[in-house]
Design an enzyme around this catalytic site. Sequence first.
Site, PDB file in Angstrom:
ATOM      1  N   ILE A  30      10.453 -31.779  25.103  1.00 19.38           N
ATOM      2  CA  ILE A  30      10.491 -32.006  23.652  1.00 19.38           C
ATOM      3  C   ILE A  30      11.871 -31.660  23.074  1.00 19.38           C
ATOM      4  CG2 ILE A  30       9.709 -29.756  22.746  1.00 19.38           C
ATOM      5  CD1 ILE A  30       8.185 -33.157  21.852  1.00 19.38           C
ATOM      6  N   GLU A  88      11.132 -19.110  29.763  1.00 16.95           N
ATOM      7  CA  GLU A  88      10.444 -19.359  28.491  1.00 16.95           C
ATOM      8  C   GLU A  88       8.945 -19.590  28.666  1.00 16.95           C
ATOM      9  OE1 GLU A  88      10.334 -22.899  25.286  1.00 16.95           O
ATOM     10  OE2 GLU A  88      12.314 -22.527  26.126  1.00 16.95           O
ATOM     11  N   HIS A  93       8.004 -25.159  36.633  1.00 12.62           N
ATOM     12  CA  HIS A  93       8.378 -26.509  36.201  1.00 12.62           C
ATOM     13  C   HIS A  93       9.756 -26.864  36.719  1.00 12.62           C
ATOM     14  CE1 HIS A  93       9.499 -23.665  33.002  1.00 12.62           C
ATOM     15  NE2 HIS A  93      10.516 -24.451  32.709  1.00 12.62           N
ATOM     16  N   HIS A  95      12.970 -29.341  35.860  1.00 16.14           N
ATOM     17  CA  HIS A  95      13.614 -30.231  34.888  1.00 16.14           C
ATOM     18  C   HIS A  95      14.281 -31.378  35.657  1.00 16.14           C
ATOM     19  CE1 HIS A  95      13.806 -27.434  31.288  1.00 16.14           C
ATOM     20  NE2 HIS A  95      13.663 -26.532  32.242  1.00 16.14           N
TER      21      HIS A  95
END
Length: 128
Positions: A30, A88, A93, A95
Amino acid sequence: MATIFSRIIAGEIPSYRVAENEKFYAFLDINPLAKGHTLVVPKQEVDYLYDLDDDTLKEMIVFAKSIATKIKSFSGCKRVATVVLGLEVPHAHIHLIPMNSEKDVDFSREKLSLTPEEFSEIATALQK
Ligand code: 5GP
């Protein structure tokens, strides 16, 4: 409590989905560094990538590869950076970021501000 990424996978929080299979989910970041910046996450809620079992980790990289190929065609970039960093969100995850120079992967840079229409167009292009 479920992580924000588990809530995205469950559809409780909307996302711009790029790809999905029984074990992994990919969606647009996002706060993208570039058009096509995608996050790949395991559906299994694991904080640290290297706590995934070996087979799942291998499958995740192969899943990411299929999306990276599409991102490269979509953006025309030289390479797709594969980055694991950040504290965070406590859900592993990867990227995937289109890059033409190493500066393109500087997370301190200002992020792009895209409209919902732009996000949708990119997600649709990457789904093909
Ligand atoms: P990291 O832990 O890798 O530093 O950052 C997590 C990444 O997840 C950030 O790039 C951030 O923009 C992205 N992110 C955090 N919350 C959401 C969200 O609700 N939706 C989407 N699509 N991305 C998110």
